[in-house]
Design a protein around this motif. Structure first.
Motif, short mmCIF file in Angstrom:
data_model
loop_
_atom_site.label_atom_id
_atom_site.label_comp_id
_atom_site.label_asym_id
_atom_site.label_seq_id
_atom_site.Cartn_x
_atom_site.Cartn_y
_atom_site.Cartn_z
N GLU A 1 0.83 -1.22 0.00
CA GLU A 1 0.00 0.00 0.00
C GLU A 1 0.86 1.25 0.00
O GLU A 1 0.53 2.25 -0.65
CB GLU A 1 -0.94 -0.02 1.22
CG GLU A 1 -1.92 1.13 1.29
CD GLU A 1 -1.32 2.39 1.91
OE1 GLU A 1 -1.75 3.50 1.54
OE2 GLU A 1 -0.42 2.25 2.77
N ARG A 2 2.00 1.22 0.69
CA ARG A 2 2.90 2.39 0.70
C ARG A 2 3.53 2.61 -0.68
O ARG A 2 3.75 3.74 -1.11
CB ARG A 2 3.99 2.21 1.75
CG ARG A 2 3.51 2.35 3.19
CD ARG A 2 3.03 3.77 3.50
NE ARG A 2 1.67 4.04 3.04
CZ ARG A 2 1.17 5.26 2.87
NH1 ARG A 2 1.94 6.32 3.07
NH2 ARG A 2 -0.07 5.42 2.47
N GLU B 1 0.91 4.25 -2.80
CA GLU B 1 0.87 5.69 -2.51
C GLU B 1 1.96 6.44 -3.27
O GLU B 1 1.73 7.53 -3.80
CB GLU B 1 1.02 5.91 -1.00
CG GLU B 1 1.19 7.36 -0.57
CD GLU B 1 -0.06 8.21 -0.72
OE1 GLU B 1 0.00 9.42 -0.40
OE2 GLU B 1 -1.10 7.69 -1.18
N ASN C 1 0.66 9.49 -5.69
CA ASN C 1 0.76 10.79 -5.03
C ASN C 1 1.70 11.70 -5.81
O ASN C 1 2.91 11.44 -5.87
CB ASN C 1 1.26 10.59 -3.60
CG ASN C 1 1.25 11.88 -2.79
OD1 ASN C 1 1.23 12.99 -3.33
ND2 ASN C 1 1.27 11.74 -1.47
N GLN D 1 -6.01 3.70 -4.02
CA GLN D 1 -5.18 3.75 -2.81
C GLN D 1 -6.06 3.74 -1.56
O GLN D 1 -5.70 3.13 -0.55
CB GLN D 1 -4.28 4.99 -2.83
CG GLN D 1 -3.31 5.09 -1.66
CD GLN D 1 -3.89 5.87 -0.48
OE1 GLN D 1 -4.70 6.78 -0.67
NE2 GLN D 1 -3.46 5.52 0.72
#
Length: 500
Positions: free
Chosen positions: A350-351, A354, A358, A382
């Motif tokens: 998940e990071r 991102e 982002n 996300q």
């Protein structure tokens, strides 16, 4: 053909039977052990000896002597009363594995059942008759009593089964296959339900799915590394060798193989000195998860070949001894460990997602949108990954630290191993979805970065994945893309993922 002996069932053999539809049979030596064990039970009944589980009540009622003429009724009543499971049924893969593991355990020759009981379990596996077994209701200590009782129901012609794509009464499947219900005799009801096969079967299927996901996480992470022009130096062999964890070294090696001829990775100092931890520490984090998987595999393969009945019949010593091998604590710990290890693969995925969406963390259009502002792009993917990661944190709470006394405090410490296994399986489904989301985002980011510059292995994966989720040229219902990617990851052959 997979030959069961009671002693050498492996997770790979489980995979062959459950996912590759291999038929099962039994070694002659195993049948001999089963018959000798059964002869001991018959001798006890004939001699009028009082032995728990053969001619007594159960649990707190173990001091109640049962009349000889009531022994068969005792076994049937045991199954009927203990078939108290609740909730949705297990997936067919898990229920079929329960049959496989129970047959293997009975073949060890310590349970005292007649061969016909084991033959029926083998018929279930080979004919595709799968008992309907509710998921909830086991404390994981006196064996998986409630789930295994629903399995035992089908042996006596009661309950329901999945058969040829339908959920039907067991008697209907029996009629079609010309089978007859089996009347249980002394010890057989208890022998069918006193064991850890439900939690172990869930664990086996969870492990097989988790192992594949662990490999998938590495090639998907490699896509992300290329999309973000990650620094390949962090995967340099010597870095991982000097720490000494084999699993960490193996992850780094596979990443290097995946990216060996990439024109998108960079060297330290070219674009930045260091990457964020979710990129730079992939071998350390994923390698630690592999350590948990190795531990879980070891415990599962021991338990799959264990005698977990009570009482156990030691024919050579002429003894029938009550003990506690049905207690699921070893599997409860292993499943809780699996939950944590797999949750971390979703956390770090998940990071990485991102970092792909982002705009403050990359040089792509915001949220990889084809028209930022008018179209939101992959913004909410996300969110979905973050939601699943958060849910996993709740599911990862250890079930094994809980215990609720049962059977009038006779069974005063229980493992909750089946709960731990069920939650591990749920977490693994969430992990796959998180990886599917990262994969979709990485594929789209590579459209901007340059597919022609990808490494050979990652490009091959990219091309296959693009057949599942096409390039995003405008906003669409992305939940459908996630579902398709999730389904593909579940089916993709394992050999493609090992960097071989």
């Amino acid at each position: 053909m997979v030959i069961l002996t009671g002693d050498d069932l492996t997770l790979d053999k489980v995979r062959q039977v459950i996912f590759e539809k291999e038929q099962v049979d039994v070694s002659p030596a195993s049948w001999e052990r089963v018959e000798e064990s059964r002869n001991t039970v018959d001798s006890i009944v004939q001699n009028g000896e009082i032995v728990y589980g053969i001619n007594t009540g159960f649990g707190k009622l173990s001091d109640v002597k049962i009349k000889d003429q009531d022994v068969k009724e005792l076994q049937k009543n045991l199954i009927l009363s203990h078939a108290s499971g609740v909730g949705e049924p297990f997936p067919e893969t898990i229920a079929k594995t329960i049959c496989l593991l129970r047959a293997n355990a009975l073949l060890k020759g310590y349970s005292g059942v007649r061969p016909v009981i084991i033959e029926r379990l083998l018929q279930f596996i080979n004919l595709g008759i799968v008992p309907v077994i509710p998921q909830q209701g086991s404390l994981g200590a006196s064996g998986d009593l409630a789930p295994l009782s629903h399995l035992a129901l089908t042996i006596i012609g009661e309950g329901e089964v999945f058969y040829k794509g339908e959920r039907v009464p067991t008697c209907k499947a029996y009629q079609r296959e010309e089978l007859e219900p089996i009347q249980l005799e002394a010890k057989e009801g208890l022998a069918l339900i006193n064991g850890t096969q439900a939690m172990t079967a869930i664990g086996a299927i969870a492990y097989l799915e988790a192992e594949k996901l662990a490999y998938q996480s590495e090639i998907i992470a490699s896509l992300t590394i290329e999309a973000l022009q990650g620094i390949i130096d962090a995967f340099y062999e010597s870095i991982h060798r000097v720490r000494g964890y084999v699993e960490q070294m193996e992850v780094a090696k596979r990443i290097r193989q995946y990216l060996s001829d990439s024109h998108l990775t960079t060297r330290q100092g070219e674009k930045r000195v260091q990457d964020a931890y979710s990129i730079r520490c992939i071998p350390q984090v994923h390698g630690a998860s592999w350590q948990t998987l190795n531990y879980v595999k070891e415990k599962l393969e021991i338990e799959m070949n264990a005698a977990t009945d009570n009482p156990l019949i030691f024919t050579e010593e002429d003894k029938v001894i009550s003990g506690g091998n049905f207690h699921g604590q070893p599997i409860a710990f292993a499943m809780d460990f699996l939950k944590i290890g797999m949750s971390e693969l979703a956390n770090i995925s998940e990071r990485r997602t991102e970092r792909l969406v982002n705009p403050q963390l990359n040089d792509f259009p915001p949220f990889l949108s084809p028209d930022p502002g008018l179209q939101s792009g992959l913004m909410i993917l996300q969110y979905s990954a973050a939601s699943l990661v958060s849910e996993n944190k709740t599911l990862a709470h250890p079930a094994s630290v809980d215990s609720i006394p049962s059977s009038a405090n006779q069974e005063d410490h229980v493992s909750m191993g089946t709960t731990a296994a069920r939650h591990a399986y749920e977490i693994i489904q969430n992990v796959r979805t998180c990886l599917a989301i990262e994969c979709i985002c990485a594929l789209q980011a590579l459209e901007y970065r340059g597919v022609d510059k990808m490494a050979s292995m990652t490009k091959q994966f990219y091309e296959e994945a693009r057949k599942i989720v096409p390039k995003i040229s405008r906003d669409r219902i992305f939940s459908k893309d996630i579902e398709r990617m999730n389904g593909w990851l579940k089916k993709i052959p394992l050999f493609f993922l090992k960097g071989d």
